[in-house]
Design a protein around this motif. Structure first.
Motif, short mmCIF file in Angstrom:
data_model
loop_
_atom_site.label_atom_id
_atom_site.label_comp_id
_atom_site.label_asym_id
_atom_site.label_seq_id
_atom_site.Cartn_x
_atom_site.Cartn_y
_atom_site.Cartn_z
N SER A 2 -10.88 7.93 -1.01
CA SER A 2 -10.77 7.04 -1.97
C SER A 2 -10.07 5.72 -1.19
O SER A 2 -9.17 6.15 -0.24
CB SER A 2 -10.11 6.99 -3.22
OG SER A 2 -8.67 7.15 -3.05
N VAL A 3 -10.21 4.51 -1.29
CA VAL A 3 -9.66 3.52 -0.66
C VAL A 3 -7.98 3.50 -0.82
O VAL A 3 -7.10 3.33 -0.18
CB VAL A 3 -9.89 2.12 -0.95
CG1 VAL A 3 -9.25 0.81 -0.39
CG2 VAL A 3 -11.51 1.88 -0.57
N ASP A 4 -7.60 3.92 -2.07
CA ASP A 4 -6.07 4.02 -2.41
C ASP A 4 -5.62 5.32 -1.36
O ASP A 4 -4.48 5.17 -1.15
CB ASP A 4 -5.91 4.59 -3.76
CG ASP A 4 -6.21 3.61 -4.89
OD1 ASP A 4 -5.49 2.63 -4.96
OD2 ASP A 4 -7.23 3.66 -5.57
N GLN A 5 -6.49 6.28 -1.19
CA GLN A 5 -5.76 7.16 -0.26
C GLN A 5 -5.73 6.67 1.08
O GLN A 5 -5.06 7.01 1.80
CB GLN A 5 -6.86 8.51 -0.36
CG GLN A 5 -6.84 9.41 -1.66
CD GLN A 5 -7.95 10.24 -1.85
OE1 GLN A 5 -8.97 9.83 -1.25
NE2 GLN A 5 -7.75 11.32 -2.49
N VAL A 6 -6.79 5.96 1.39
CA VAL A 6 -6.67 5.55 2.80
C VAL A 6 -5.32 4.50 3.12
O VAL A 6 -4.65 4.43 4.13
CB VAL A 6 -8.03 4.67 3.10
CG1 VAL A 6 -7.88 3.83 4.45
CG2 VAL A 6 -9.02 5.53 3.23
N ALA A 7 -5.22 3.63 2.12
CA ALA A 7 -4.12 2.57 2.06
C ALA A 7 -2.73 3.48 2.20
O ALA A 7 -1.85 3.29 2.83
CB ALA A 7 -4.19 1.78 0.78
N ALA A 8 -2.77 4.60 1.36
CA ALA A 8 -1.50 5.46 1.32
C ALA A 8 -1.36 6.14 2.71
O ALA A 8 -0.20 5.85 3.38
CB ALA A 8 -1.34 6.41 0.33
N ARG A 9 -2.44 6.51 3.28
CA ARG A 9 -1.97 7.08 4.38
C ARG A 9 -1.75 6.14 5.61
O ARG A 9 -1.17 6.54 6.56
CB ARG A 9 -3.62 7.88 4.94
CG ARG A 9 -3.27 8.70 6.00
CD ARG A 9 -2.62 9.88 5.97
NE ARG A 9 -3.11 10.87 4.94
CZ ARG A 9 -3.73 11.87 4.94
NH1 ARG A 9 -4.25 12.27 6.27
NH2 ARG A 9 -4.39 12.63 4.05
N ALA A 10 -2.49 4.97 5.49
CA ALA A 10 -2.23 3.97 6.50
C ALA A 10 -0.93 3.18 6.53
O ALA A 10 -0.31 2.55 7.37
CB ALA A 10 -3.57 3.00 6.81
N GLY A 11 -0.22 3.46 5.15
CA GLY A 11 1.01 2.64 5.08
C GLY A 11 1.04 1.19 4.75
O GLY A 11 1.64 0.51 5.08
N VAL A 12 -0.26 0.85 4.17
CA VAL A 12 -0.52 -0.53 3.64
C VAL A 12 -0.93 -0.32 2.13
O VAL A 12 -1.07 0.58 1.65
CB VAL A 12 -1.71 -1.23 4.62
CG1 VAL A 12 -1.25 -1.21 6.11
CG2 VAL A 12 -3.04 -0.45 4.32
N SER A 13 -0.97 -1.75 1.72
CA SER A 13 -1.62 -1.88 0.37
C SER A 13 -2.97 -1.88 0.20
O SER A 13 -3.73 -1.95 1.22
CB SER A 13 -0.92 -3.06 -0.13
OG SER A 13 -1.66 -4.26 0.44
N LYS A 14 -3.38 -1.57 -0.82
CA LYS A 14 -4.68 -1.59 -1.12
C LYS A 14 -5.57 -3.03 -0.76
O LYS A 14 -6.59 -2.98 -0.42
CB LYS A 14 -5.14 -1.06 -2.67
CG LYS A 14 -6.60 -0.79 -2.72
CD LYS A 14 -6.87 -0.37 -4.38
CE LYS A 14 -8.21 -0.13 -4.51
NZ LYS A 14 -8.32 0.67 -5.95
N ALA A 15 -4.75 -3.76 -1.07
CA ALA A 15 -5.33 -5.25 -0.96
C ALA A 15 -5.55 -5.59 0.58
O ALA A 15 -6.36 -6.32 1.09
CB ALA A 15 -4.26 -6.37 -1.51
#
Length: 222
Positions: free
Chosen positions: A39-52
């Motif tokens: 999910s995009v949420d998981q990607v954002a968390a792994r990358a250390g950025v916000s979903k936005a």
């Protein structure tokens, strides 16, 4: 072919550190979970950025997935091109082809590249354009780069290549031997380096047996 995410990115973000950060996180998540479960949420968390922030750089999950692996293919292509550009025909062709072949196979067996093909092959049916994109920017571009390198040896008479592009593809495939498919099944030999050297030695021998320039006839021979 137009890059699938070209229109999705605001100008000036193509090479931003934040974008690279997102792609690094996305490769990890897609590599672990595949496209469907990630999910995009998981990607954002792994990358250390916000979903936005992810959506500021990429239109959707599909665009992000394609960008991840197309850029890996570009990196592989560029690494081979750099090696070939530095390898001007000089000295004996056999050792030169051995060095180029070992470099090629080492690139193809790098964990990131193995993961690229393993992950994308599972999604080609879902995204037919992904297969075409990766082939064009990966293997097809590498075949062309190899052909141009071999053409330089052909031009100085070290090999005779009736079809330079076909010869480039053949040398590329010979060098891989069974190592590329073994990598997909996780059964590469350990240690790996001797297997690479031996596989490329066989590839060079076969290639030169097929295309090596015939030795000059002795003076006065009929």
């Amino acid at each position: 072919m137009t890059h699938p995410d070209k229109a999705a990115r605001p100008c000036g973000l193509e090479h931003s550190p934040k974008r690279r950060q997102i792609l690094a996180g996305a490769r990890e998540v897609f590599g672990e979970m595949g496209f469907e479960r990630a999910s995009v949420d998981q990607v954002a968390a792994r990358a250390g950025v916000s979903k936005a922030t992810v959506y500021n750089h990429f239109l959707d999950k599909k665009t992000l997935f394609v960008a991840c692996f197309s850029e890996e293919a570009d990196a592989l292509r560029d690494a081979l091109r750099c090696k070939l550009l530095r390898s001007e025909p000089d000295g004996e062709i056999g050792p030169a082809l051995q060095a180029v072949g070992e470099h090629l196979v080492s690139l193809l067996l790098a964990p990131a590249i193995v993961a690229l093909y393993r992950n994308t092959s599972a999604e080609v049916a879902r995204f037919p354009e992904l297969g075409a994109l990766l082939f064009e920017r990966g293997p097809a571009a590498m075949h062309s780069a190899m052909a141009e390198y071999l053409r330089r040896w052909h031009d100085i008479g070290a090999v005779h290549l009736p079809d330079v592009h076909a010869a480039g593809v053949q040398f590329f495939m010979l060098c891989k031997g069974d190592l590329a498919v073994r990598s997909q099944f996780g059964v590469l030999p350990d240690p790996l380096e001797p297997a690479i050297v031996a596989t490329v030695q066989r590839a060079v021998a076969v290639f030169l047996a097929a295309y090596g320039a015939a030795p000059a006839s002795p003076a006065g021979a009929s």
